[in-house]
Scaffold this motif. Structure first.
Motif, PDB file in Angstrom:
ATOM      1  N   LYS A 113     -14.709  12.560 -11.656  1.00 13.08           N
ATOM      2  CA  LYS A 113     -15.233  12.873 -12.984  1.00 13.08           C
ATOM      3  C   LYS A 113     -16.644  12.336 -13.165  1.00 13.08           C
ATOM      4  CE  LYS A 113     -14.177  12.330 -17.893  1.00 13.08           C
ATOM      5  NZ  LYS A 113     -13.222  11.756 -18.896  1.00 13.08           N
ATOM      6  N   ASP A 114     -16.899  11.142 -12.641  1.00 11.13           N
ATOM      7  CA  ASP A 114     -18.217  10.533 -12.807  1.00 11.13           C
ATOM      8  C   ASP A 114     -19.259  11.105 -11.852  1.00 11.13           C
ATOM      9  OD1 ASP A 114     -17.013   8.999 -14.716  1.00 11.13           O
ATOM     10  OD2 ASP A 114     -16.753   7.232 -13.433  1.00 11.13           O
ATOM     11  N   ALA A 115     -18.816  11.687 -10.747  1.00  9.70           N
ATOM     12  CA  ALA A 115     -19.768  12.192  -9.759  1.00  9.70           C
ATOM     13  C   ALA A 115     -20.516  13.396 -10.339  1.00  9.70           C
ATOM     14  CB  ALA A 115     -19.036  12.599  -8.482  1.00  9.70           C
ATOM     15  N   PRO A 116     -21.804  13.504 -10.082  1.00 10.60           N
ATOM     16  CA  PRO A 116     -22.554  14.659 -10.589  1.00 10.60           C
ATOM     17  C   PRO A 116     -22.079  15.944  -9.930  1.00 10.60           C
ATOM     18  CG  PRO A 116     -23.889  13.387  -9.045  1.00 10.60           C
ATOM     19  CD  PRO A 116     -22.642  12.571  -9.306  1.00 10.60           C
ATOM     20  N   ALA A 117     -22.020  16.980 -10.730  1.00 11.03           N
ATOM     21  CA  ALA A 117     -21.548  18.267 -10.218  1.00 11.03           C
ATOM     22  C   ALA A 117     -22.559  18.830  -9.230  1.00 11.03           C
ATOM     23  CB  ALA A 117     -21.332  19.245 -11.363  1.00 11.03           C
TER      24      ALA A 117
ATOM     25  N   THR B  48       0.810  -1.221   0.000  1.00  9.42           N
ATOM     26  CA  THR B  48       0.000   0.000   0.000  1.00  9.42           C
ATOM     27  C   THR B  48       0.840   1.267   0.000  1.00  9.42           C
ATOM     28  OG1 THR B  48      -0.122  -0.073   2.422  1.00  9.42           O
ATOM     29  CG2 THR B  48      -1.898  -1.137   1.182  1.00  9.42           C
ATOM     30  N   GLN B  49       2.106   1.151   0.391  1.00  9.95           N
ATOM     31  CA  GLN B  49       2.991   2.307   0.369  1.00  9.95           C
ATOM     32  C   GLN B  49       3.781   2.426  -0.913  1.00  9.95           C
ATOM     33  OE1 GLN B  49       2.625   4.390   2.933  1.00  9.95           O
ATOM     34  NE2 GLN B  49       1.170   2.913   3.766  1.00  9.95           N
ATOM     35  N   GLY B  50       3.600   1.471  -1.809  1.00 17.44           N
ATOM     36  CA  GLY B  50       4.377   1.477  -3.053  1.00 17.44           C
ATOM     37  C   GLY B  50       3.779   2.386  -4.121  1.00 17.44           C
ATOM     38  N   LYS B  51       4.534   2.540  -5.211  1.00 18.77           N
ATOM     39  CA  LYS B  51       4.130   3.422  -6.305  1.00 18.77           C
ATOM     40  C   LYS B  51       2.868   2.924  -6.997  1.00 18.77           C
ATOM     41  CE  LYS B  51       8.432   5.642  -7.738  1.00 18.77           C
ATOM     42  NZ  LYS B  51       9.403   5.778  -8.850  1.00 18.77           N
ATOM     43  N   LYS B  52       2.795   1.617  -7.224  1.00 18.02           N
ATOM     44  CA  LYS B  52       1.670   1.069  -7.977  1.00 18.02           C
ATOM     45  C   LYS B  52       0.348   1.330  -7.263  1.00 18.02           C
ATOM     46  CE  LYS B  52       0.014  -3.243 -10.050  1.00 18.02           C
ATOM     47  NZ  LYS B  52       0.293  -4.681 -10.272  1.00 18.02           N
ATOM     48  N   HIS B  53       0.317   1.032  -5.973  1.00 21.48           N
ATOM     49  CA  HIS B  53      -0.920   1.217  -5.223  1.00 21.48           C
ATOM     50  C   HIS B  53      -1.289   2.694  -5.134  1.00 21.48           C
ATOM     51  CE1 HIS B  53      -3.983  -0.272  -2.422  1.00 21.48           C
ATOM     52  NE2 HIS B  53      -3.763   0.836  -1.716  1.00 21.48           N
ATOM     53  N   GLN B  54      -0.322   3.558  -4.898  1.00 20.89           N
ATOM     54  CA  GLN B  54      -0.602   4.983  -4.796  1.00 20.89           C
ATOM     55  C   GLN B  54      -1.086   5.557  -6.122  1.00 20.89           C
ATOM     56  OE1 GLN B  54      -0.634   6.754  -1.983  1.00 20.89           O
ATOM     57  NE2 GLN B  54      -0.053   4.942  -0.802  1.00 20.89           N
ATOM     58  N   ALA B  55      -0.495   5.086  -7.237  1.00 21.05           N
ATOM     59  CA  ALA B  55      -0.938   5.560  -8.550  1.00 21.05           C
ATOM     60  C   ALA B  55      -2.354   5.106  -8.841  1.00 21.05           C
ATOM     61  CB  ALA B  55       0.027   5.066  -9.619  1.00 21.05           C
ATOM     62  N   ASN B  56      -2.696   3.857  -8.480  1.00 16.84           N
ATOM     63  CA  ASN B  56      -4.058   3.368  -8.693  1.00 16.84           C
ATOM     64  C   ASN B  56      -5.069   4.119  -7.818  1.00 16.84           C
ATOM     65  OD1 ASN B  56      -3.279   1.509 -10.623  1.00 16.84           O
ATOM     66  ND2 ASN B  56      -2.985  -0.151  -9.131  1.00 16.84           N
ATOM     67  N   LEU B  57      -4.657   4.483  -6.616  1.00 20.36           N
ATOM     68  CA  LEU B  57      -5.543   5.267  -5.764  1.00 20.36           C
ATOM     69  C   LEU B  57      -5.839   6.632  -6.384  1.00 20.36           C
ATOM     70  CD1 LEU B  57      -4.211   4.597  -2.134  1.00 20.36           C
ATOM     71  CD2 LEU B  57      -6.388   3.865  -3.091  1.00 20.36           C
ATOM     72  N   ALA B  58      -4.795   7.287  -6.906  1.00 18.17           N
ATOM     73  CA  ALA B  58      -4.998   8.591  -7.532  1.00 18.17           C
ATOM     74  C   ALA B  58      -5.875   8.467  -8.775  1.00 18.17           C
ATOM     75  CB  ALA B  58      -3.649   9.211  -7.877  1.00 18.17           C
ATOM     76  N   ARG B  59      -5.668   7.386  -9.551  1.00 21.88           N
ATOM     77  CA  ARG B  59      -6.465   7.180 -10.777  1.00 21.88           C
ATOM     78  C   ARG B  59      -7.933   6.918 -10.411  1.00 21.88           C
ATOM     79  NH1 ARG B  59      -3.796   3.244 -12.486  1.00 21.88           N
ATOM     80  NH2 ARG B  59      -2.162   4.482 -13.498  1.00 21.88           N
ATOM     81  N   ARG B  60      -8.163   6.139  -9.363  1.00 16.65           N
ATOM     82  CA  ARG B  60      -9.527   5.853  -8.950  1.00 16.65           C
ATOM     83  C   ARG B  60     -10.225   7.127  -8.426  1.00 16.65           C
ATOM     84  NH1 ARG B  60     -12.477   1.485  -7.057  1.00 16.65           N
ATOM     85  NH2 ARG B  60     -11.364   0.367  -8.717  1.00 16.65           N
ATOM     86  N   ALA B  61      -9.498   7.957  -7.660  1.00 14.55           N
ATOM     87  CA  ALA B  61     -10.085   9.193  -7.140  1.00 14.55           C
ATOM     88  C   ALA B  61     -10.439  10.148  -8.268  1.00 14.55           C
ATOM     89  CB  ALA B  61      -9.121   9.857  -6.153  1.00 14.55           C
ATOM     90  N   ALA B  62      -9.587  10.228  -9.301  1.00 16.72           N
ATOM     91  CA  ALA B  62      -9.874  11.104 -10.432  1.00 16.72           C
ATOM     92  C   ALA B  62     -11.092  10.618 -11.206  1.00 16.72           C
ATOM     93  CB  ALA B  62      -8.646  11.193 -11.341  1.00 16.72           C
ATOM     94  N   LYS B  63     -11.222   9.299 -11.361  1.00 16.46           N
ATOM     95  CA  LYS B  63     -12.364   8.745 -12.095  1.00 16.46           C
ATOM     96  C   LYS B  63     -13.669   8.993 -11.339  1.00 16.46           C
ATOM     97  CE  LYS B  63     -13.963   4.442 -14.255  1.00 16.46           C
ATOM     98  NZ  LYS B  63     -15.301   4.489 -13.622  1.00 16.46           N
ATOM     99  N   GLU B  64     -13.637   8.797 -10.006  1.00 15.85           N
ATOM    100  CA  GLU B  64     -14.842   9.026  -9.215  1.00 15.85           C
ATOM    101  C   GLU B  64     -15.242  10.500  -9.227  1.00 15.85           C
ATOM    102  OE1 GLU B  64     -13.977   7.496  -5.384  1.00 15.85           O
ATOM    103  OE2 GLU B  64     -14.269   5.382  -5.950  1.00 15.85           O
TER     104      GLU B  64
END
Length: 260
Positions: A91-95, A73-89
């Motif tokens: 974007k999809d969330a209604p304004a 969870t402290q590695g690059k892969k997990h942190q990058a996936n967390l940032a990608r998931r937060a950006a997607k959510e």
């Protein structure tokens, strides 16, 4: 293999731990420390499968123990996936509209200068209590506006260096400038009849009178002038007492202290 704690061995007789053993021991200590501070049950991506190993549902990785998962969870892969998931959510969330801030109408007016004023020092002949009577003239005051006043400590104002021996009494009314009077920083007596204000809408004059509380240490130490009249509270709308003097308005801060 532990050579130090074997039966018959001496303390300190074990061999030097290898790099892999030291690394394994370090990971175990870090795992125990992480488990004390992090609750894996609250991690939405942590899952234990039927084989007894652990999975990261976000990165689809397998881990043999909790320490391995925490390191992941402290590695690059997990942190990058967390940032990608937060950006997607995001974007999809209604304004959602931002909450509207309450609008405060700012009063805009042209200042026409300082008002005229008179200040009277008074002292009660029987108790020696000192008081001040203020008369502020607002002949051009705006309609539906009543003068306001407040006491300000020496540390709130920015005109003079702060001195705890003094406080300031402010008067404000549009379209006049705010004026302040410098008075001793003593406790004000706000009991009935000792502190009152009056606004005469006909003559456009504002009156304020307040008394200082009598200090038991200096009570009677201040000599009374001959033929001094006691200061009595005046009802609203009453005329000013005799002896009122006009004070020059060359500054916005005026000193009206009593000799101590």
């Amino acid at each position: 293999m532990d050579f130090q704690n074997r039966v018959g061995s001496k303390t300190g007789g074990g061999g030097v731990a290898s790099w892999s053993e030291s690394n394994r021991d370090r990971r175990e200590r870090l795992r125990q420390l992480a488990l004390e501070t992090i609750d894996l049950n609250k991690d939405p991506y942590f899952m234990k499968n039927h084989l007894g190993s652990y999975e990261c549902k976000l990165c689809l990785t397998l881990h043999n123990n909790e320490g391995s998962y925490l390191a992941h969870t402290q590695g690059k892969k997990h942190q990058a996936n967390l940032a990608r998931r937060a950006a997607k959510e995001a974007k999809d969330a209604p304004a959602q509209p931002a909450p509207e801030k309450p609008r405060v109408d700012i009063k805009k007016f042209i200042k026409i200068g300082r008002p005229g004023y008179r200040v009277t020092k008074q002292r009660d002949h029987e108790t020696g209590q000192q008081s001040l009577l203020f008369q502020i003239d607002y002949p051009e005051i705006s309609e539906a506006i009543a003068p306001r006043h407040r006491f300000m400590s020496a540390y709130e104002q920015k005109i003079e260096p702060p001195d705890r021996k003094w406080q300031y009494l402010l008067f404000a009314a549009e379209p006049y400038e705010t004026i302040a009077f410098k008075v001793p920083s003593r406790e004000v007596d706000k009991s009935e009849g000792k502190f009152w204000t009056a606004w005469n809408r006909d003559t456009k004059q504002f009156f304020l009178q307040f008394s200082f509380k009598v200090d038991a240490k200096i009570k009677g130490a201040i000599p009374m002038p001959p033929n001094a009249m006691p200061a009595q509270p005046r009802p609203p709308g009453a005329s000013l007492p005799p002896g009122v003097t006009l004070v020059s308005s060359q500054m916005s801060l005026h000193n009206f202290g009593y000799p101590q």
